[in-house]
Design a protein around this motif. Structure first.
Motif, PDB file in Angstrom:
ATOM      1  N   LYS A   5       0.840  -1.196   0.000  1.00  0.00           N
ATOM      2  CA  LYS A   5       0.000   0.000   0.000  1.00  0.00           C
ATOM      3  C   LYS A   5       0.880   1.253   0.000  1.00  0.00           C
ATOM      4  CE  LYS A   5      -3.470   1.626   2.735  1.00  0.00           C
ATOM      5  NZ  LYS A   5      -4.037   1.553   4.076  1.00  0.00           N
ATOM      6  N   VAL A   6       1.905   1.201   0.826  1.00  0.00           N
ATOM      7  CA  VAL A   6       2.805   2.353   0.905  1.00  0.00           C
ATOM      8  C   VAL A   6       3.537   2.562  -0.419  1.00  0.00           C
ATOM      9  CG1 VAL A   6       4.915   3.242   1.998  1.00  0.00           C
ATOM     10  CG2 VAL A   6       3.096   2.289   3.403  1.00  0.00           C
ATOM     11  N   LEU A   7       3.990   1.438  -1.023  1.00  0.00           N
ATOM     12  CA  LEU A   7       4.675   1.548  -2.319  1.00  0.00           C
ATOM     13  C   LEU A   7       3.761   2.161  -3.377  1.00  0.00           C
ATOM     14  CD1 LEU A   7       6.717  -1.751  -2.810  1.00  0.00           C
ATOM     15  CD2 LEU A   7       7.543   0.526  -2.189  1.00  0.00           C
ATOM     16  N   GLU A   8       2.532   1.675  -3.393  1.00  0.00           N
ATOM     17  CA  GLU A   8       1.559   2.164  -4.371  1.00  0.00           C
ATOM     18  C   GLU A   8       1.283   3.654  -4.154  1.00  0.00           C
ATOM     19  OE1 GLU A   8      -1.429   2.544  -7.291  1.00  0.00           O
ATOM     20  OE2 GLU A   8       0.372   1.311  -7.064  1.00  0.00           O
ATOM     21  N   GLU A   9       1.124   3.999  -2.888  1.00  0.00           N
ATOM     22  CA  GLU A   9       0.878   5.395  -2.530  1.00  0.00           C
ATOM     23  C   GLU A   9       2.073   6.253  -2.970  1.00  0.00           C
ATOM     24  OE1 GLU A   9      -0.074   6.177   1.825  1.00  0.00           O
ATOM     25  OE2 GLU A   9       1.894   7.085   1.509  1.00  0.00           O
ATOM     26  N   ASN A  10       3.281   5.728  -2.760  1.00  0.00           N
ATOM     27  CA  ASN A  10       4.483   6.436  -3.189  1.00  0.00           C
ATOM     28  C   ASN A  10       4.509   6.647  -4.696  1.00  0.00           C
ATOM     29  OD1 ASN A  10       5.785   6.987  -0.877  1.00  0.00           O
ATOM     30  ND2 ASN A  10       7.088   5.167  -0.887  1.00  0.00           N
ATOM     31  N   ARG A  11       4.107   5.597  -5.414  1.00  0.00           N
ATOM     32  CA  ARG A  11       4.138   5.680  -6.871  1.00  0.00           C
ATOM     33  C   ARG A  11       3.154   6.746  -7.366  1.00  0.00           C
ATOM     34  NH1 ARG A  11       1.601   4.228 -11.037  1.00  0.00           N
ATOM     35  NH2 ARG A  11      -0.059   3.304  -9.808  1.00  0.00           N
ATOM     36  N   GLN A  12       1.967   6.747  -6.753  1.00  0.00           N
ATOM     37  CA  GLN A  12       0.974   7.745  -7.144  1.00  0.00           C
ATOM     38  C   GLN A  12       1.472   9.154  -6.863  1.00  0.00           C
ATOM     39  OE1 GLN A  12      -2.673   6.788  -5.176  1.00  0.00           O
ATOM     40  NE2 GLN A  12      -3.017   4.960  -6.413  1.00  0.00           N
TER      41      GLN A  12
END
Ligand code: ADP
Length: 360
Positions: A5-12
């Motif tokens: 979730k954190v990685l995805e949030e970072n990517r966004q």
């Protein structure tokens, strides 16, 4: 998992931030029109889509009466503080990824700069300005990420008045700092003499801001008079340590409520008024000069020409991101200042900081 979730949030966030990087964004905010006189009309003719705003000067006739300006966004008089923050949030959050961000409020006195940055009342969360929302948001995000990155957050609050920097985080009415620097990873290199205070939660920040506001009033004969002639800078320093790799990152957020941009009639101003006006003109034009030197990829960026640009040096240019909220008052009697404010802002908006080199 929460890690993904954190990685995805970072990517966004990364994607949102890419189109902001290196460019200066300008948002125009129109103060609500109050119809003080019943025969008065707003000078804002209409706000179009895509950041256009049409201004009408009712003292003029024909095609000279209307002028269109274009910005990244235009917010009309009924825009809420929440809506303003939604469009500021990606920039704020990028500070936790190690970016330097600078947010300015520009405009004539009474046009809503303090309303945007602080809001009308510190005790009412619904109308909180960008400052408090930003800090609350940063703390929420550090909490979400704490299993992966340990953050430390510190704040400085200063006022620049007549080219003098004044520390606002001192014990009431004294020169004793509220400092913590010695037992901290943080540093506030650009203003080493001002207190840097470690904060752990939004309440810590609220407490500090109350102290800062009280200190701002000390020594000022009339607070409103003085606060409109000084720049106030709230700086948030971030240090993050990745739990697994141990690598460090640092970011910095400057929230700047600029002095009123109105021109003072030189023939009328004397003494202190004239001195203040000269200092304000000097620092606002120094800011414009720094921005255009960056745009021209000049090897010499004149940061040293004013206290304001010195303080903000590491957050203007390079990979830093800049947002300017430009405020206008739609009352008829403000038309002169409205036009000159929008002209200044349009010049700023047309500048691409691009691959400009910072000379620090
Ligand atoms: P400045 O900081 O530019 O001098 P202020 O933020 O103090 O101006 O605004 C002047 C007055 O107008 C204040 O009473 C403020 O509460 C009010 N005001 C400004 N902007 C708004 C807004 N968007 N909505 C409601 N009231 C506003």
């Amino acid at each position: 998992s929460s890690y993904h979730k954190v990685l995805e949030e970072n990517r966004q966030l990364y994607n949102q931030v890419q189109d902001l990087k290196g460019a200066i964004r300008v948002y125009c905010r129109v103060k609500p029109f109050l119809h003080e006189q019943s025969d008065d009309h707003s000078t804002v003719d209409y706000i179009g889509e895509n950041g256009n705003i049409m201004i009408v000067n009712r003292h003029k006739q024909g095609k000279d009466a209307r002028k269109m300006f274009s910005f990244n966004k235009v917010f009309g008089g009924n825009t809420t503080q929440e809506q303003i923050y939604v469009d500021t949030q990606p920039l704020i959050r990028s500070v936790l990824d190690g970016y330097n961000v600078c947010i300015f409020a520009y405009g004539q006195t009474g046009s809503g700069k303090t309303y945007t940055m602080s809001g009308p009342d510190i005790t009412t969360k619904e109308t909180w300005g960008v400052n408090y929302r930003a800090l609350r948001d940063l703390f929420q995000l550090t909490e979400t990420r704490k299993a992966f990155i340990k953050y430390e957050v510190g704040v400085q609050m200063i006022e620049i008045y007549n080219e003098q920097v004044r520390d606002l985080l001192v014990i009431d009415g004294s020169n004793r700092r509220l400092d913590i620097r010695n037992n901290s990873q943080l540093n506030g290199l650009n203003v080493p003499d001002a207190s840097l205070v470690s904060v752990k939660c939004t309440q810590d920040v609220l407490d500090l801001m109350k102290i800062g506001q009280r200190n701002r009033a000390v020594g000022a004969t009339a607070l409103n008079e003085r606060s409109s002639r000084s720049h106030s800078v709230l700086t948030v320093h971030i240090r993050g340590k990745e739990v697994v790799s141990g690598s460090m990152l640092k970011g910095c957020l400057h929230l700047v409520d600029l002095a009123g941009s109105e021109r003072v009639d030189k023939s009328e101003a004397t003494g202190d008024r004239l001195k203040e006006a000269q200092h304000i003109n000097k620092s606002l034009s120094a800011l414009g000069d720094v921005i255009s030197a960056l745009a021209q990829k000049s090897t010499h960026i004149p940061y040293r020409n004013s206290k304001l640009t010195q303080v903000l040096q590491d957050s203007l240019g390079g990979h830093a991101k800049t947002l300017m909220f430009v405020h206008i008052n739609p009352e008829t009697n403000a038309i002169g200042e409205t036009i000159s404010t929008l002209k200044f802002a349009e010049r700023v908006a047309s500048i691409e900081l691009g691959a400009a080199k910072s000379n620090k």
